[in-house]
Design an enzyme around this catalytic site. Structure first.
Site, short mmCIF file in Angstrom:
data_model
loop_
_atom_site.label_atom_id
_atom_site.label_comp_id
_atom_site.label_asym_id
_atom_site.label_seq_id
_atom_site.Cartn_x
_atom_site.Cartn_y
_atom_site.Cartn_z
N ASP A 645 0.85 -1.20 0.00
CA ASP A 645 0.00 0.00 0.00
C ASP A 645 0.88 1.25 0.00
O ASP A 645 0.68 2.18 -0.79
CB ASP A 645 -0.88 0.04 1.26
CG ASP A 645 -1.90 -1.09 1.33
OD1 ASP A 645 -3.08 -0.83 1.13
OD2 ASP A 645 -1.48 -2.25 1.58
N THR A 716 -7.02 -4.76 0.64
CA THR A 716 -5.81 -5.08 1.39
C THR A 716 -5.97 -6.37 2.19
O THR A 716 -5.06 -7.19 2.25
CB THR A 716 -5.44 -3.91 2.35
OG1 THR A 716 -5.40 -2.72 1.58
CG2 THR A 716 -4.10 -4.12 3.01
N1 LIG Z 1 -15.50 -1.59 8.31
C1 LIG Z 1 -14.55 -1.15 7.56
N2 LIG Z 1 -13.44 -0.67 8.12
C2 LIG Z 1 -12.44 -0.24 7.34
N3 LIG Z 1 -12.44 -0.20 6.00
C3 LIG Z 1 -13.53 -0.65 5.41
C4 LIG Z 1 -14.62 -1.15 6.14
N4 LIG Z 1 -15.53 -1.52 5.26
C5 LIG Z 1 -15.04 -1.28 4.03
N5 LIG Z 1 -13.85 -0.76 4.12
C6 LIG Z 1 -12.95 -0.35 3.00
O1 LIG Z 1 -13.66 -0.35 1.82
C7 LIG Z 1 -12.93 -1.05 0.79
C8 LIG Z 1 -13.79 -2.17 0.28
O2 LIG Z 1 -14.07 -3.02 1.29
P1 LIG Z 1 -14.60 -4.45 1.02
O3 LIG Z 1 -13.48 -5.19 0.39
O4 LIG Z 1 -14.86 -5.02 2.36
O5 LIG Z 1 -15.73 -4.30 0.20
C9 LIG Z 1 -11.73 -1.62 1.48
O6 LIG Z 1 -10.66 -0.88 1.03
P2 LIG Z 1 -9.17 -1.36 1.19
O7 LIG Z 1 -9.14 -2.83 0.96
O8 LIG Z 1 -8.42 -0.56 0.23
O9 LIG Z 1 -8.80 -1.04 2.62
C10 LIG Z 1 -11.93 -1.42 2.90
O10 LIG Z 1 -10.84 -1.01 3.58
#
Ligand SMILES: Nc1ncnc2c1ncn2[C@@H]1O[C@H](COP(=O)(O)O)[C@@H](OP(=O)(O)O)[C@H]1O
Ligand SMILES: [Mg+2]
Length: 902
Positions: A645, A716
């Site tokens: 990242d 991530t």
């Molecule tokens: N509860 C949560 N806390 C932190 N980040 C979240 C989250 N829900 C969704 N996200 C962020 O939204 C993006 C898509 O989430 P998901 O894969 O769960 O659909 C992810 O980005 P990143 O993977 O870049 O961090 C994730 O971090």
């Protein structure tokens, strides 16, 4: 003029038949003085080399040796104190007195065991043995072994400007620079009028040595011949046979200058002279010099031409030419050539034009070009034979040079560095100018040029051998060469593969040649080589011969023609002299990109840069994973950050802010202000995007209007858990708070059929469309895609109300939107505040460009202004079309909507 007496001490070379004891001829018995030790005397049989202390022993031996052509040699004097051998008693005595002096006042040489009677003789010895070559003429820089020789040189050459001494014969007009030569002349020509008569025939001469030579040549029995068992060659002596046998062994001797190798040291010594300017046999008429006397004599024949000034008929002597000339009538306007049918001319001018035709008697059989001299015609003929053309291996402007001097002229002019390196090498090997550093305009002798040519030939042979016939260009390009034109970004000396070459040529043609013309030649269905040939023919050039050259060679050769005849650009013509064809192709294509990237509208350029930058970031993501050190940091609950990242974001922000300094760039990871790191700088721009037609509505966008949202690694959690296909790099471009362009790069995407090549980049631009993938229709049944790692009861509740046939749980907003675009899912539902602006900006822009819609759970669009709060508090709802989007909005219960917006 009588023949001049040979200089220096006369060589002892008396050979007479020894048919009987009576015929034994000794030049003159040596009187062996009492004080000479008898041990130093030696009589040697020239046949078996046995030595005898007394002459009569030798005579007795000769009888028993049984060879009737034996020649006797003079007895030799061996110095008992050193290894020297003398023929003359006088020399031996002088040697003992001067170098083995036994008196009390002797002076010793500090370099060897010689003891001299006085300092002068010691100095003489030092000059001769230890300081050789140290005396030089201050006027012409010629060097000498002894000081006295310098004085003699002055007297003979007049280097110091003094008038030369001249000794004239008082009886005839002969002149001599040396008195002794005059005396010899007087004795032979005017005093001793006697002739020496050969006893065997009528031959007579004034010169006694000539008589000896004559009798050796004409009246001696033919020498014995020794036959080589290997090849049957006959030699005159056993020694010569031994020498000859060496050629049936290995080529032990190699020339350091040109690599030529041979069997015997004699041949090598002779060969070495080919690299020396100052060859032993010099022509007194021109500047040529030769290794062998026979070569000089052959050469002199060329000068021996006396031409009639009227008809230019050639004669061996001046007298013949003068007599012939006198026979012409000056007023005669006929053709002087006897067998000519054209007899009369109007005036002298017509006559001389006609005579000239006669004189150009030697015609080239191939092209008919006339030559006055046969030798010039012979030199010209090979220019038609291309069996072994010479090629400049340092450039691609490589027409074949049939004549070595032309190749040399080319290399000297266009690759001065290469030429100088070779010259320095030749000179260091020959020992000339070793200490001279670099000469700007060096005078190069013919033998040096020959040596350089040999080296160039050897190099080109080596390259063609090493690379196979498929490679003829630029094989020796010097990486460190100072080039005026910047080398294309790819590795400088990399040659394109056949596939790459074809691909690049297609692109090049499409850029350089009018589309209509290309289509007339069969574009794009016909093979590229056919089209290229037609383009060249259309420009009046002849394409490369397919029978002689391989496909790749033809492509390169024809591309060269394309550059020369079609792209009449000075810089490219110059580059052809210094770069490989492949480099020129890449350079031109690069230039197009640069040009396009300078002229394309800002939004197009930014998107093109974002595609290249996302590709680079994807590589970083892959590299970090393959190294295995992910450097995971927990930012919050269920929120992780890895080294991938951080590094990918550094690359994206550094690269974009370097090129678009006024654009606001916001990244997911902390440290947006990270300093630009040159390590990650990517300045390329995607060519396909640069070619896009920019809609009028986007043309006026300025850097200040743009906010770029960067998620360097979306998904991530999945990245750390090994669900690599879920991972994306997201770059979203917003203008006036709206996402108008976006890039979704999938670093681990594997295309069917090319599994070894990882990654793909999807892009979208408002009012233009999408690219980088094949869009798919929505599935027939309702398939929902949602979070894999950030679910909660509210998220699940929203999914349940959708009444979907299937729910896909995958990571990353980018990947979920891709599922919609490819028809793998119909709606993306995430009823939770976890997503941020960088997660949705790029996916929303691409989805919009593909006709889809992304909002929050309430149906409201997010704003992407720089001052907007980062979290997408009211969740994400996306669909490939309005209809599906409306359906989903309707399905979400109001209670849930209220809960999220609270
Ligand atoms: N509860 C949560 N806390 C932190 N980040 C979240 C989250 N829900 C969704 N996200 C962020 O939204 C993006 C898509 O989430 P998901 O894969 O769960 O659909 C992810 O980005 P990143 O993977 O870049 O961090 C994730 O971090
Ligand atoms: Mg993300």
């Amino acid at each position: 003029m009588p023949p001049k007496r040979k200089r220096g001490r006369p060589r002892h070379k008396l050979s007479q038949p020894l048919n009987s004891r009576k015929n034994l001829v000794f030049e003159k018995d040596i009187e062996v003085s009492e004080n000479l030790s008898k041990e130093v005397m030696e009589y040697i049989c020239s046949y078996c080399k046995k030595s005898f202390k007394k002459r009569q022993y030798l005579i007795a031996h000769v009888n028993s040796c049984g060879n009737d052509t034996l020649h006797e040699e003079k007895p030799k004097l061996h110095c008992p104190k050193c290894t020297k051998v003398f023929v003359f008693k006088k020399s031996y005595k002088k040697h003992v007195e001067n170098e083995h002096y036994e008196g009390p006042d002797g002076v010793c040489c500090e370099h060897c065991s010689v003891i001299c009677p006085n300092k002068e003789i010691l100095q003489d010895h030092l000059d001769k043995k230890h300081n050789s070559g140290t005396y030089s003429c201050q006027f012409c820089t010629q060097t000498f072994v002894r000081r006295a020789h310098v004085t003699r040189h002055m007297l003979q050459k007049g280097c110091d400007g003094r008038k030369l001494r001249e000794f004239s014969c008082g009886i005839c007009s002969a002149k001599f620079s040396r008195k002794d030569n005059l005396l010899v002349h007087l004795r032979l020509q005017h005093i001793m009028n006697k002739r020496f008569q050969c006893k065997m025939c009528d031959f007579s001469t004034k010169n006694f040595s000539k008589l000896i030579l004559h009798s050796q040549r004409m009246h001696l029995p033919k020498p014995l011949q020794y036959e080589c068992d290997h090849c049957g060659k006959l030699t005159k002596s056993r020694g010569s046979l031994t020498k000859h046998l060496e050629i049936h062994g290995d080529k032990k001797y190699a020339c350091e200058v040109c690599g030529y190798s041979t069997y015997t040291i004699e041949v090598m010594r002779r060969h070495t002279l080919t690299h020396v300017e100052d060859k032993p046999y010099k022509c007194s008429i021109c500047s040529n010099s030769f290794i062998q006397k026979a070569q000089l004599l052959r050469h002199l024949n060329q000068h021996m031409e006396f031409v009639c000034n009227i008809c230019s008929k050639r004669f061996k002597t001046r007298e013949e030419a003068t007599i012939h000339e006198g026979q012409h009538d000056p007023n005669d306007l006929s053709c002087p050539f006897e067998d000519c049918t054209e007899k009369k001319f109007e005036d002298e001018e017509h006559q001389s034009i006609h005579i000239k035709e006669h004189l150009q008697a030697f015609k080239c059989e191939v092209c008919g070009k006339p030559f006055e001299k046969e030798i010039n015609m012979r030199r010209h003929v090979p220019t038609h034979a291309l069996d072994r053309p010479r090629r400049c291996m340092y450039c691609v402007n490589a027409r074949a040079y049939v004549r070595g001097e032309h190749l040399l002229r080319h290399v000297r002019k266009h690759h001065a560095d290469v030429f100088m390196q070779r010259l320095m090498h030749v000179r260091s090997v020959l020992g000339s100018y070793v200490t001279t550093p670099r000469v700007t305009t060096p005078r190069v002798s013919k033998s040096e040029l020959d040596a350089i040519l040999n080296m160039l030939d050897a190099e080109s042979d080596r390259i063609i051998e090493d690379y196979g016939t498929g490679v003829l260009y630029g094989g020796l390009q010097d990486i460190n060469d100072q080039m005026e034109i910047e080398i294309p970004k790819n590795e400088p000396n990399t040659l394109l593969s056949e596939e790459e070459l074809v691909e690049n040529l297609k692109e090049l043609l499409s850029k350089l040649i009018d589309q209509e013309l290309l289509e007339a030649f069969g574009w794009p269905d016909k093979p590229i080589e056919d089209i290229l040939e037609k383009v060249i023919e259309n420009c009046g050039a002849r394409p490369a011969d397919r029978e002689k050259w391989s496909r790749v060679q033809c492509l390169r050769e024809n591309t060269k023609h394309l550059f020369i005849y079609v792209v009449e650009d000075k810089n490219i013509a110059k580059m052809l002299g210094t770069h490989t064809i492949d480099q020129v192709i890449m350079h031109i294509l690069q230039q197009f990109i640069v040009k396009m990237s300078q002229t394309a509208p800002l939004i197009v350029r930014l998107l093109a840069s974002s595609v290249s930058v996302a590709n680079r970031a994807g590589k970083i993501v892959r590299d970090i994973m393959s190294k295995g050190e992910l450097g995971i940091v927990e930012k919050g609950k269920d929120d992780y950050q890895t080294e991938a990242d951080r590094s990918a974001q550094r690359c994206i922000i550094a690269s974009l802010s370097e090129q678009y300094p006024k654009v606001r760039i916001i990244g997911e990871e902390d440290g947006n202000e990270i300093q630009s790191s040159h390590e990650f700088l990517e300045t390329d721009a995607d060519k396909e995007i640069l070619n896009l037609e920019c809609p009028a509505s986007l043309k006026g966008i300025k850097e200040e209007d743009i906010v770029v949202w960067v998620d360097p690694l979306d998904g991530t959690a999945e990245y750390t858990q090994g669900f690599l296909e879920h991972v994306t790099v997201l770059i979203g471009i917003s203008v006036n708070e709206k996402p108008i362009a976006g890039v979704i790069h999938q670093p681990y995407f594997k295309a069917v059929g090319s599994e070894n090549k990882l990654g793909r980049t999807i892009w979208g631009l408002k009012d233009v469309g999408v690219g980088g993938f094949t869009p798919g229709n929505p599935p027939e049944s309702l398939i929902i895609t949602t979070t894999r790692s950030h679910s909660n009861p509210v998220v699940e509740n929203a999914l349940q109300v959708m009444k979907a046939a299937q729910v896909l749980r995958v990571g990353g907003a980018g990947y979920k939107v891709l599922q919609l675009l490819e028809g793998k899912a119909s709606i993306y539902v995430f009823a939770s505040p976890g997503c941020k602006k960088w997660d949705t900006c790029a996916p929303e822009a691409v989805l919009n460009a593909a006709g889809g819609k992304l909002t929050d759970i309430l149906g409201n669009f997010y704003k992407y202004g720089a001052s907007e709060s980062r979290p997408n508090k009211t969740g994400v709802l996306a669909a490939v079309n309005d209809e599906l989007h409306s359906y989903a909005i309707q399905r979400i219960p109001q209670e849930l909507k209220d809960k999220l917006s609270a």
